[in-house]
Design a protein around this motif. Structure first.
Motif, PDB file in Angstrom:
ATOM      1  N   ALA A  50       0.864  -1.178   0.000  1.00  0.00           N
ATOM      2  CA  ALA A  50       0.000   0.000   0.000  1.00  0.00           C
ATOM      3  C   ALA A  50       0.905   1.234   0.000  1.00  0.00           C
ATOM      4  CB  ALA A  50      -0.892   0.003   1.231  1.00  0.00           C
ATOM      5  N   ILE A  51       0.452   2.283  -0.650  1.00  0.00           N
ATOM      6  CA  ILE A  51       1.237   3.516  -0.744  1.00  0.00           C
ATOM      7  C   ILE A  51       0.709   4.503   0.282  1.00  0.00           C
ATOM      8  CG2 ILE A  51       1.995   5.359  -2.286  1.00  0.00           C
ATOM      9  CD1 ILE A  51       2.820   2.401  -3.069  1.00  0.00           C
ATOM     10  N   VAL A  52       1.608   5.010   1.116  1.00  0.00           N
ATOM     11  CA  VAL A  52       1.235   5.977   2.143  1.00  0.00           C
ATOM     12  C   VAL A  52       1.574   7.368   1.618  1.00  0.00           C
ATOM     13  CG1 VAL A  52       1.537   6.704   4.537  1.00  0.00           C
ATOM     14  CG2 VAL A  52       1.732   4.281   3.935  1.00  0.00           C
ATOM     15  N   LYS A  53       0.530   8.178   1.404  1.00  0.00           N
ATOM     16  CA  LYS A  53       0.703   9.537   0.885  1.00  0.00           C
ATOM     17  C   LYS A  53       1.222  10.448   1.997  1.00  0.00           C
ATOM     18  CE  LYS A  53      -0.840  10.355  -2.822  1.00  0.00           C
ATOM     19  NZ  LYS A  53      -0.161  10.408  -4.098  1.00  0.00           N
ATOM     20  N   LYS A  54       1.669  11.640   1.612  1.00  0.00           N
ATOM     21  CA  LYS A  54       2.210  12.599   2.582  1.00  0.00           C
ATOM     22  C   LYS A  54       1.203  12.960   3.668  1.00  0.00           C
ATOM     23  CE  LYS A  54       5.492  14.730  -0.563  1.00  0.00           C
ATOM     24  NZ  LYS A  54       5.840  15.908  -1.360  1.00  0.00           N
ATOM     25  N   ASP A  55      -0.085  12.986   3.306  1.00  0.00           N
ATOM     26  CA  ASP A  55      -1.116  13.349   4.287  1.00  0.00           C
ATOM     27  C   ASP A  55      -1.581  12.157   5.130  1.00  0.00           C
ATOM     28  OD1 ASP A  55      -2.679  11.884   2.534  1.00  0.00           O
ATOM     29  OD2 ASP A  55      -3.951  13.566   1.924  1.00  0.00           O
ATOM     30  N   GLY A  56      -0.939  10.989   4.938  1.00  0.00           N
ATOM     31  CA  GLY A  56      -1.261   9.817   5.741  1.00  0.00           C
ATOM     32  C   GLY A  56      -2.266   8.869   5.109  1.00  0.00           C
ATOM     33  N   ARG A  57      -2.900   9.280   4.015  1.00  0.00           N
ATOM     34  CA  ARG A  57      -3.838   8.383   3.341  1.00  0.00           C
ATOM     35  C   ARG A  57      -3.092   7.186   2.759  1.00  0.00           C
ATOM     36  NH1 ARG A  57      -5.894  10.505  -1.415  1.00  0.00           N
ATOM     37  NH2 ARG A  57      -4.146  11.936  -1.416  1.00  0.00           N
ATOM     38  N   ARG A  58      -3.789   6.060   2.708  1.00  0.00           N
ATOM     39  CA  ARG A  58      -3.227   4.853   2.110  1.00  0.00           C
ATOM     40  C   ARG A  58      -4.019   4.537   0.844  1.00  0.00           C
ATOM     41  NH1 ARG A  58      -1.641   5.268   6.859  1.00  0.00           N
ATOM     42  NH2 ARG A  58      -0.049   4.051   7.893  1.00  0.00           N
ATOM     43  N   ARG A 101       4.615  -4.158   3.572  1.00  0.00           N
ATOM     44  CA  ARG A 101       3.172  -4.057   3.336  1.00  0.00           C
ATOM     45  C   ARG A 101       2.751  -2.637   3.002  1.00  0.00           C
ATOM     46  NH1 ARG A 101      -0.175  -7.770   7.274  1.00  0.00           N
ATOM     47  NH2 ARG A 101      -1.724  -6.489   6.248  1.00  0.00           N
ATOM     48  N   GLU A 102       3.534  -1.666   3.470  1.00  0.00           N
ATOM     49  CA  GLU A 102       3.262  -0.255   3.197  1.00  0.00           C
ATOM     50  C   GLU A 102       4.556   0.424   2.807  1.00  0.00           C
ATOM     51  OE1 GLU A 102       1.512   1.421   6.691  1.00  0.00           O
ATOM     52  OE2 GLU A 102      -0.483   0.666   6.181  1.00  0.00           O
ATOM     53  N   LEU A 103       4.443   1.440   1.978  1.00  0.00           N
ATOM     54  CA  LEU A 103       5.625   2.153   1.496  1.00  0.00           C
ATOM     55  C   LEU A 103       5.258   3.626   1.323  1.00  0.00           C
ATOM     56  CD1 LEU A 103       8.422   1.030   0.602  1.00  0.00           C
ATOM     57  CD2 LEU A 103       7.587   1.174  -1.718  1.00  0.00           C
ATOM     58  N   PRO A 104       6.107   4.538   1.793  1.00  0.00           N
ATOM     59  CA  PRO A 104       5.801   5.959   1.585  1.00  0.00           C
ATOM     60  C   PRO A 104       5.888   6.316   0.099  1.00  0.00           C
ATOM     61  CG  PRO A 104       7.903   5.699   2.722  1.00  0.00           C
ATOM     62  CD  PRO A 104       7.315   4.330   2.572  1.00  0.00           C
ATOM     63  N   SER A 105       5.031   7.209  -0.341  1.00  0.00           N
ATOM     64  CA  SER A 105       4.969   7.580  -1.753  1.00  0.00           C
ATOM     65  C   SER A 105       6.286   8.170  -2.246  1.00  0.00           C
ATOM     66  CB  SER A 105       3.827   8.556  -2.009  1.00  0.00           C
ATOM     67  OG  SER A 105       3.997   9.732  -1.246  1.00  0.00           O
ATOM     68  N   ASN A 106       7.032   8.819  -1.358  1.00  0.00           N
ATOM     69  CA  ASN A 106       8.305   9.409  -1.808  1.00  0.00           C
ATOM     70  C   ASN A 106       9.315   8.335  -2.202  1.00  0.00           C
ATOM     71  OD1 ASN A 106       8.884   8.543   0.803  1.00  0.00           O
ATOM     72  ND2 ASN A 106      10.144  10.315   1.279  1.00  0.00           N
ATOM     73  N   ARG A 107       9.174   7.130  -1.688  1.00  0.00           N
ATOM     74  CA  ARG A 107      10.077   6.034  -2.080  1.00  0.00           C
ATOM     75  C   ARG A 107       9.844   5.657  -3.546  1.00  0.00           C
ATOM     76  NH1 ARG A 107      14.297   3.676  -2.926  1.00  0.00           N
ATOM     77  NH2 ARG A 107      14.596   1.512  -2.365  1.00  0.00           N
ATOM     78  N   ILE A 108       8.591   5.649  -3.958  1.00  0.00           N
ATOM     79  CA  ILE A 108       8.290   5.362  -5.369  1.00  0.00           C
ATOM     80  C   ILE A 108       8.824   6.487  -6.245  1.00  0.00           C
ATOM     81  CG2 ILE A 108       6.455   5.072  -7.078  1.00  0.00           C
ATOM     82  CD1 ILE A 108       4.926   3.537  -4.969  1.00  0.00           C
ATOM     83  N   GLY A 109       8.667   7.729  -5.796  1.00  0.00           N
ATOM     84  CA  GLY A 109       9.200   8.863  -6.544  1.00  0.00           C
ATOM     85  C   GLY A 109      10.696   8.749  -6.752  1.00  0.00           C
TER      86      GLY A 109
END
Length: 149
Positions: A50-58, A101-109
């Motif tokens: 799951a991608i964790v956005k900067k605002d905490g949304r998944r 199981r979760e990854l911050p969106s900046n890692r994908i960037g």
């Protein structure tokens, strides 16, 4: 498989090919009703983190978003679709091998930037300018200078 042109449920496989890396199977199909041909792709179903956005949304990982952002950065650049697809495959392999199981969106960037850097320097700078929210020319200059090293 249902025909995308006439919605007839009966289609025949005319040709089957496996991709060079074995990541998917390409099938050419023909509709028994309208006789039109179309292509389908079979890929194994895997669970991306799951991608964790900067605002905490998944949110769920979406290949189309990664591909879309790369294509936008590569717009009007002479990089083949095959190379872009291969880059997205490498990003997805890294996501899966991380085993999280979760990854911050900046890692994908960061993964996208690394692949763009290999593909096309101009596209890399384009993506970096939006991704890192450049505020002035000095930030552009720093990235361009980094590319020269």
């Amino acid at each position: 498989m249902k025909c995308p042109f006439c919605s007839h449920p009966d289609t025949q496989v005319v040709e089957t090919r496996e991709s060079e890396d074995g990541g998917f199977i390409r099938r050419r199909r023909r509709c028994a009703s309208c006789d039109k041909r179309f292509t389908t792709y079979e890929r194994p179903e895997v669970n991306f983190p799951a991608i964790v956005k900067k605002d905490g949304r998944r949110i769920d990982y979406e290949r189309s978003k990664v591909l879309g952002s790369m294509r936008l950065a590569l717009r009007k650049r002479s990089v083949s679709t095959e190379l872009v697809d291969a880059a997205v495959e490498r990003i997805e392999e890294k996501l899966l091998t991380l085993g999280q199981r979760e990854l911050p969106s900046n890692r994908i960037g960061e993964l996208v930037m690394a692949e763009l850097k290999k593909l096309d320097k101009v596209a890399y700078v384009r993506f970096a300018s939006v991704y890192r929210s450049f505020e002035d020319v000095d930030e552009f200059r720093a990235v361009v200078d980094e590319m020269g090293r």
